[in-house]
Design an enzyme around this catalytic site. Sequence first.
Site, mmCIF file in Angstrom:
data_model
loop_
_atom_site.group_PDB
_atom_site.id
_atom_site.type_symbol
_atom_site.label_atom_id
_atom_site.label_comp_id
_atom_site.label_asym_id
_atom_site.label_seq_id
_atom_site.Cartn_x
_atom_site.Cartn_y
_atom_site.Cartn_z
ATOM 1 N N LYS B 45 34.182 57.522 36.684
ATOM 2 C CA LYS B 45 33.324 56.463 37.226
ATOM 3 C C LYS B 45 31.889 56.997 37.193
ATOM 4 O O LYS B 45 31.664 58.200 37.373
ATOM 5 C CB LYS B 45 33.773 56.187 38.672
ATOM 6 C CG LYS B 45 32.917 55.200 39.444
ATOM 7 C CD LYS B 45 33.289 53.774 39.147
ATOM 8 C CE LYS B 45 32.348 52.784 39.834
ATOM 9 N NZ LYS B 45 32.083 51.599 38.990
ATOM 10 N N CYS B 130 24.761 49.414 31.708
ATOM 11 C CA CYS B 130 25.398 48.613 32.750
ATOM 12 C C CYS B 130 24.669 47.275 32.872
ATOM 13 O O CYS B 130 23.466 47.248 33.105
ATOM 14 C CB CYS B 130 25.381 49.322 34.103
ATOM 15 S SG CYS B 130 26.119 48.291 35.386
ATOM 16 N N GLY B 244 38.445 46.212 24.769
ATOM 17 C CA GLY B 244 39.677 45.436 24.668
ATOM 18 C C GLY B 244 40.870 46.179 24.105
ATOM 19 O O GLY B 244 41.819 45.559 23.636
#
Lengths: 247, 304
Positions: B45, B130, B244
């Site tokens: 993270k 981000c 994905g």
Amino acid sequence: MRLACLPIARHAHPGQFVNLKISDGLVPLLRKPFSVCRRNAAGGWFEILWKIVGAGTRMMSKYRRGDSVNVLGPLGKGFFLPAGTERAILVGGGLGVAPLPFLCEELLQAGVQAEVFLGTRGQNELCMVDFFEAAGAQVVIATEDGSSGCRGKVTEPLLEEIRRSRNLASTYLFSCGPTAFLKAMIDITETFAVGGQVSLETMMGCGFGICVGCPVQRKKRRPDEARFQLTCIDGPVFDAREVELLA
Amino acid sequence: MPDLSTKIGALHLKNPVLVASGTFGYGKESEGLVDFAGLGGIVTKSVSLKPRDGNPPPRIFEVPAGMLNSIGLANVGVETFLGEKLPFLRGLDTSIIVNVAGSTADEFVQVVERLENEPGISAYELNFSCPNVKEGGLALSQEAAVTQEVTRRVKTVASRPLIVKLTPNVTRVSEIAQGALDGGADAVSLINTLVGFAINIKTRRPQIHTGTAGYSGPAIKPVALAKVYEVATHVQIPIIGIGGISGPTDALEFIIAGATAVQIGTANFINPATGTATVAGIEAYCREHDFHTIAEAVGSVQPW
């Protein structure tokens, strides 16, 4: 819906949830959380309570006896019984009744008196009433359309009961339901200085703390504490004094 | 037994399958659900200089074959990361890549300087992409000159390999990748999430508190693959493909398109062992197709 799964049946605590991968396909993509409604450790099964609300639950309605489904659980921190509790009031708003049967069973086994207050829009949404009554709990019902029990919100008969009570110090309030309902429950615990826990229904991504998508705001925090806790791993059950529910 | 070991500059991975930042926490959350040693590596993270609370809820919303998220870089900050999170991670038998976030070049430099002397870190991934924060974030990988300059600044203090994570929300991602290369990046990772939006028509509010959000999941894979292919055919820099990926077929598409390694993201939310299953599938593919090393498959896309 009853699911055969020995580890979850054995290890679940009231208020914990399981995360279902409803279909092998891409819709719904993410797992969906369901409270453990009842369990039978010896029988190796547990039950969840659900209704059709979207694409995923529509698929669940097509499940047939004997189908397999991928389940992760038991997850989260459930209800806990504070020392000195003699009387528990369980309050369910709508499908928020889901975790209460399991909790009710455990409370009665622990020798705690249990009363159940259920509020729904109408009689057709009422669930588990027979179960609570058979278990030996007193049940009070309120429906918004008056089709069963008192007409109106469940908070009304609940407030009446609390005002009448002489033993609030040993009374404890356990509730589960939508956010607006839980806000009302938190207000009641504050107004009457009665202890309580709330089980939150929040959108979740993963259910075990990696997506950080299900924050709940702390009410009071020390300077070193983060503003948010996570519903999935720090809850879904929280002390009513600890959380600040946002609209 | 095919050799899946992967080199990205000075970064050596046991296999090419990593788990993406923000989709695997700090590792410990998935303890018992995944064999960490089977992964090529864990990208943590994001870690910023100070702790960040992140954005108010709702932070996530599911859309067909994908999801929107706006977490807002919620993280414990570099000091708590070093004290409470890194000790667990460095005990795992896999490579640890620390994802670094910041609002300014100075903040990136300060975080990396703080991490430099700590053992158990294999590389840094710089989050220049981000979409869900007001400062820093996306803007750092929307102009090649900015990407180059911030990369260069960090490179001066970093002894470990630098991976620059890129946004797809640009006209030509290969130009940004070239900026990262010119700034001294050892690799680029792409794509971060696409900017997406959804509205609740009853309340007429956005489904996500911050409005726009990051779009991820199987739905974005073709876009991600096109961006990776674009960089692979235009820039001489190792690529870590993201977007994905839910299994070996997806991962192999990225590798054949030119990615040296891949990261699994959203699929971890459904099953944190997706990465190890992907490794097994890649190995089987290599055996079936007579690849002795996975490196032979990288960029092996064939023309019609």
